[in-house]
Design an enzyme around this catalytic site. Structure first.
Site, PDB file in Angstrom:
ATOM      1  CB  CYS A 117      -1.006  -0.165   1.238  1.00  0.00           C
ATOM      2  SG  CYS A 117      -1.884  -1.577   1.222  1.00  0.00           S
ATOM      3  CB  ALA A 118       3.558   2.020  -2.532  1.00  0.00           C
ATOM      4  N   GLY A 161       3.948   7.585  -1.262  1.00  0.00           N
ATOM      5  CA  GLY A 161       5.523   7.253  -1.777  1.00  0.00           C
ATOM      6  C   GLY A 161       6.737   7.206  -0.748  1.00  0.00           C
ATOM      7  N   GLY A 162       6.279   7.855   0.353  1.00  0.00           N
ATOM      8  CA  GLY A 162       7.431   8.130   1.469  1.00  0.00           C
ATOM      9  C   GLY A 162       8.319   6.976   1.771  1.00  0.00           C
ATOM     10  CD  GLU A 191      -2.307   4.029  -3.435  1.00  0.00           C
ATOM     11  OE1 GLU A 191      -3.421   4.207  -3.478  1.00  0.00           O
ATOM     12  OE2 GLU A 191      -1.465   3.667  -2.503  1.00  0.00           O
ATOM     13  CG  ASP A 222      -8.072  -4.234  -4.060  1.00  0.00           C
ATOM     14  OD1 ASP A 222      -7.218  -4.363  -2.931  1.00  0.00           O
ATOM     15  OD2 ASP A 222      -9.446  -4.171  -3.751  1.00  0.00           O
ATOM     16  CG  ASP A 246       2.252   2.326   6.252  1.00  0.00           C
ATOM     17  OD1 ASP A 246       1.895   2.275   7.420  1.00  0.00           O
ATOM     18  OD2 ASP A 246       2.316   3.289   5.677  1.00  0.00           O
ATOM     19  CB  CYS A 261       0.023   6.047  11.102  1.00  0.00           C
ATOM     20  SG  CYS A 261       0.303   7.624  12.121  1.00  0.00           S
TER      21      CYS A 261
END
Length: 482
Positions: free
Chosen positions: A298-299, A302-303, A323, A347, A363, A416
């Site tokens: 789940c990029a 892009g960080g 993504e 997906d 992530d 997060c």
């Protein structure tokens, strides 16, 4: 917070002169000169957030550039816009009490200004006179004398008490409802404070420290791209300080990150130190023989993909990045240019990629409760229902990650968010459902710099915290399968 009030200015409205006093304010052009550009920008950000569900941290930088607001004025506008957004719940309770009516009954254009004025009165060093008079000027310039009189009366009543006095008057009794009291004091919805309490094991002292840290404007963390520049070089050229934990992190003391040459040139980026540690973790895990197939599931935006891609470039590996959103995929393309990264718009639960990846970062989409301090208005938009919907997606993604990883490879699952439902519960449920899957000790993957020992807890997962580590509240678990 009066003992440690946030910075501000005793600024009167600009553009006045003695010869204009007492003259009727007949034109929009004249009225526009009466108001402070920094406060106008802050008000317009609050309006965009209220009317369009915009994000303050995306709207404000663009607005400041377009309007040519720089230096101290830009810093002041940022403090007002982000601070008022972050403290909205507390401000609204005070405004409602002072106005004698519920906030939903107050016109939105007036409410934006009342929030700015109340924030200045309670949480900055702006003098009460300047806070009230500039707020009145903002309303008078747009709405006329009647609404300006209402704002003047409400803010004068607000100014009669300090923040501590308002909290004591309006918050639940700490003896009867400590969580409710702390949630009100540090401007958090009660349900989020309850989630934090549970994640912290019920410690009231830890909860207060976390809410206090979450109620402050966060520091800016930079990331030096490995292979392009070192953290030491970035610190030297940006005027920052090398980070405590991530070997790529620099703490920026102040100013606009976009002014840093290394960021403009693509040698560095803006990224929380906790996110850097998670991206690094997937690259240092023991996977046996590494064939160089790495995956970021789940990029966007892009960080982490940029940091992992930089390390892949050094190690001769290749990163696939998935993504689902084309818009966010375009952001990844910009972040990973010239790196060995292939982007798939799909997906992640059904990407079509062949299994056998050595390293996978998941992530996962989450509630974002761990980064509330960086998204000032988000705490007031979230609800427990958001978490319920996300947990289903998180389990499906983690199950797919374990299908795609090779036997003996590593899946790093991160959110997060410290919410137990999104972290330890997701991991436990998936481990119970996926045959041959097991959890690894994630602590060695982030044992770097000063981050070791008791700072990492009892394991096997890692939970970072703003009040302990100075990072966002990032969660990290490492899994593998036989």
């Amino acid at each position: 917070m009066s003992a440690d009030r946030r910075p501000g200015r005793d600024r009167a409205p600009q553009g006045r002169s003695d010869r204009n006093r007492g003259k009727p304010q007949n034109t929009a052009k004249f009225r526009q000169k009466e108001v402070d550009p920094a406060r106008v920008a802050a008000r317009d950000v609050l309006r965009a957030v209220r009317e369009r569900d915009a994000y303050a941290n995306l709207v404000l930088p663009k607005m400041l550039r377009e309007r040519g607001i720089t230096g101290r004025d830009a810093a002041f506008a940022t403090e007002l816009a982000y601070g008022a957004s972050r403290a909205q719940g507390l401000l609204d309770a005070v405004i409602s009490s002072a106005a004698g009516r519920p906030v939903p009954e107050i016109d939105g254009t007036l409410l934006d200004v009342l929030r700015l004025g109340t924030y200045q009165l309670l949480r900055t060093r702006v003098s009460p006179h300047a806070a009230v008079s500039t707020s009145v000027d903002l309303v008078r310039a747009e709405n006329g004398m009647g609404p300006a009189g209402f704002v003047n009366a409400v803010l004068r009543k607000v100014s009669q008490k300090t923040e501590e006095m308002w909290v004591d008057e309006l918050a639940p009794s700490p003896a009867e409802d400590l969580v409710g009291y702390l949630a009100f004091q540090y401007a958090h919805p009660r349900w989020i404070a309850e989630v934090f309490r549970d994640a912290l094991g019920g410690s009231a002292g830890q909860l207060q420290a976390l809410l206090a840290a979450d109620d402050e404007r966060p520091p800016v963390h930079l990331v030096a791209r490995p292979g392009m520049m070192t953290a030491e070089e970035l610190a030297l050229t940006s005027g920052g300080e090398v980070g405590r934990f991530s070997p790529y992190c620099v703490y920026l003391a102040g100013g606009d990150p976009s002014d840093v040459d290394a960021i403009r040139e693509g040698y560095a980026g803006v990224q929380d130190e906790g996110s850097q540690l998670i991206a690094r973790a997937v690259t240092v895990a023991d996977v046996g023989e590494d064939s160089g197939r790495w995956l970021d599931m789940c990029a966007g935006p892009g960080g982490k993909a940029a940091l992992i891609g930089s390390l892949a470039d050094i190690d001769g590996a290749h990163l696939d990045a998935i993504e689902v959103s084309e818009h966010r995929a375009e952001l990844i393309r910009k972040a990973v240019r010239d790196l060995p990264v292939t982007i798939h718009v799909a997906d992640a639960r059904s990407s079509g990629l062949a299994p056998g990846f050595d390293r996978i970062l998941l992530d996962a989409p989450c509630s974002g409760l761990g980064s509330l301090r960086r998204r000032p208005e988000s705490r007031w938009r979230r609800s427990p229902r958001d978490v319920d919907e996300l947990v289903v997606l998180q389990k499906e993604l983690l199950s797919e990650a374990l299908r795609l990883v090779k036997p003996g490879g590593v899946v790093v699952y991160s959110t997060c968010s410290p919410h137990p439902a999104e972290t330890t519960a997701v991991v436990a449920d998936v481990l119970a459902e996926v045959e041959g899957a097991r959890q690894l000790d994630a602590r060695p993957l982030v044992t770097v710099g000063e981050l070791e020992g008791e700072l990492l807890g009892d394991g096997p997962h890692v939970q970072l915290w703003p009040h302990i580590h100075g990072t966002d509240a990032m969660f990290l678990a490492a899994l593998t399968r036989d």
